[in-house]
Design an enzyme around this catalytic site. Structure first.
Site, PDB file in Angstrom:
ATOM      1  N   GLY A  10       0.914  -1.168   0.018  1.00  0.00           N
ATOM      2  CA  GLY A  10      -0.092   0.009   0.010  1.00  0.00           C
ATOM      3  C   GLY A  10       0.917   1.289   0.042  1.00  0.00           C
ATOM      4  CD  GLN A  11      -1.995   6.433  -0.358  1.00  0.00           C
ATOM      5  OE1 GLN A  11      -1.501   7.054  -1.048  1.00  0.00           O
ATOM      6  NE2 GLN A  11      -2.776   6.501   0.535  1.00  0.00           N
ATOM      7  CG  ASP A  35      -5.555 -12.892   4.013  1.00  0.00           C
ATOM      8  OD1 ASP A  35      -5.911 -11.836   4.497  1.00  0.00           O
ATOM      9  OD2 ASP A  35      -6.496 -13.243   3.047  1.00  0.00           O
ATOM     10  CB  THR A  61      -8.156   2.452   2.522  1.00  0.00           C
ATOM     11  OG1 THR A  61      -7.446   1.910   0.911  1.00  0.00           O
ATOM     12  CG2 THR A  61      -6.875   2.024   3.544  1.00  0.00           C
ATOM     13  CB  THR A 100      -8.650   6.390   9.635  1.00  0.00           C
ATOM     14  OG1 THR A 100      -9.329   7.376   8.993  1.00  0.00           O
ATOM     15  CG2 THR A 100      -9.789   5.483  10.163  1.00  0.00           C
ATOM     16  CE1 TYR A 124     -10.665   2.817   5.904  1.00  0.00           C
ATOM     17  CE2 TYR A 124     -11.148   5.187   6.824  1.00  0.00           C
ATOM     18  CZ  TYR A 124     -10.133   4.097   6.519  1.00  0.00           C
ATOM     19  OH  TYR A 124      -8.857   4.427   6.593  1.00  0.00           O
ATOM     20  CE  LYS A 128      -7.682   1.873   9.874  1.00  0.00           C
ATOM     21  NZ  LYS A 128      -6.353   0.936   9.598  1.00  0.00           N
ATOM     22  CD1 TRP A 149      -8.841  13.259   5.180  1.00  0.00           C
ATOM     23  CD2 TRP A 149      -8.377  15.147   4.038  1.00  0.00           C
ATOM     24  NE1 TRP A 149      -9.715  14.177   5.416  1.00  0.00           N
ATOM     25  CE2 TRP A 149      -9.914  15.388   4.804  1.00  0.00           C
ATOM     26  CE3 TRP A 149      -8.369  16.331   3.336  1.00  0.00           C
ATOM     27  CZ2 TRP A 149     -10.663  16.241   4.529  1.00  0.00           C
ATOM     28  CZ3 TRP A 149      -9.115  17.593   3.048  1.00  0.00           C
ATOM     29  CH2 TRP A 149     -10.255  17.414   3.748  1.00  0.00           C
TER      30      TRP A 149
END
Length: 286
Positions: A10-11, A35, A61, A100, A124, A128, A149
């Site tokens: 992921g980022q 996983d 996400t 988040t 979401y 979380k 963000w």
């Protein structure tokens, strides 16, 4: 020191691998490698690699898709986070878990503190928050960092979506009544590594870049920076719209500015303003 990073594809995971300090040996596990919804797989990964620290950057996400696939969102973000925490606890390993701003309802007009009461308004955010509770229940040595963000020069995120629209010269409609803080994934990754060197840091903390913005402000800043860097030949109209006009499957909180003072004081560094990070990340996104 050996650190194991879940969600390495992921980022945030990519930035964690890119910015790891030289005194850390880092093992990055992508979804296909580990996983986190499968407890035996997670336990085997931690037992095999025997890290000193686990950073859980794995997450579901897709905010709107989560409304349509709540079971999957909770499996990854809640149960999966618990699987990581429990496996790490079995091996006596500290966990840093990423959460988040969407755990909050957005009713406040003052920045949310780590001790502010969560009240998510979409699946979401609920998933979380479930992950935070699972980590707290499953580990005796954890640090939860909420951020907001996130964007990067790679992956699927707001920056790249807006850039794509601008490059196609499409008139963009962007929400102007949701306030938060755009935060570079690299900024969060660097902060996580600073926290990794401080095992005394425990509990829940916040990290976001400096300043505030609406999504419309963020989009306008992306275009201005892209024009300055010669990425665009001309400006494209960007129209502000309300959340009601720009209907999405998942409701969004209207205000999720995070107060990062406790973590800033702990690491001895103030957040850089988000506009500064934007120019840097944009320069890399060619």
């Amino acid at each position: 020191m050996r650190a194991l990073v879940t969600g390495a594809g992921g980022q945030l995971g990519v930035e964690l691998l890119r910015t790891a300090p030289p005194h850390f040996e880092v093992v990055g596990l992508r979804h296909e490698d580990c996983d986190i919804t499968r407890p035996a797989v997670v336990a085997a990964a931690i037992e095999n690699h025997r890290p000193d620290l686990v950073i859980n950057a794995a997450a579901y996400t897709a905010v709107d898709e989560a409304e349509r696939q709540p079971e999957l969102a909770y499996a990854v973000n809640a149960t999966g986070a618990g699987n990581v925490a429990r496996a790490a606890q079995t091996m006596g390993v500290r966990v840093i878990h990423v959460s988040t701003d969407y755990v909050f309802d957005g009713i406040s007009r003052e920045p949310y503190h780590p001790e502010s009461a969560p009240n998510p308004i979409n699946v979401y955010g609920g998933s979380k928050l479930g992950g935070e509770k699972e980590v707290q229940a499953g580990s005796s040595s954890f640090l939860i960092i909420r951020s907001s963000w996130l964007y990067a020069s790679h992956g699927k995120n707001f920056l790249r979506t807006i850039l794509s629209g601008l490059e196609a010269s499409r008139t963009l409609r962007v929400v102007n009544d949701q306030v938060g803080v755009p935060t570079a994934a690299r900024s969060l990754a660097l902060t996580i590594w600073e926290c990794a060197d401080r095992p005394e840091l425990q509990g829940v903390h916040h990290w976001a870049d400096g300043g505030t913005a609406t999504w419309y402000d963020f989009a306008v800043a992306i275009q201005e920076a892209a024009l300055e860097q010669g990425r665009l030949g001309k400006a494209t109209p960007i129209e502000p719209v309300t959340s009601r006009e720009y209907q999405l499957a998942a409701p969004r909180p209207r205000y999720t500015v995070l107060d990062a003072l406790s973590l800033s004081n702990a690491i001895g560094r103030k957040p850089r303003r988000w506009q500064s990070w934007l120019a840097e990340v944009l320069a890399e996104s060619r």
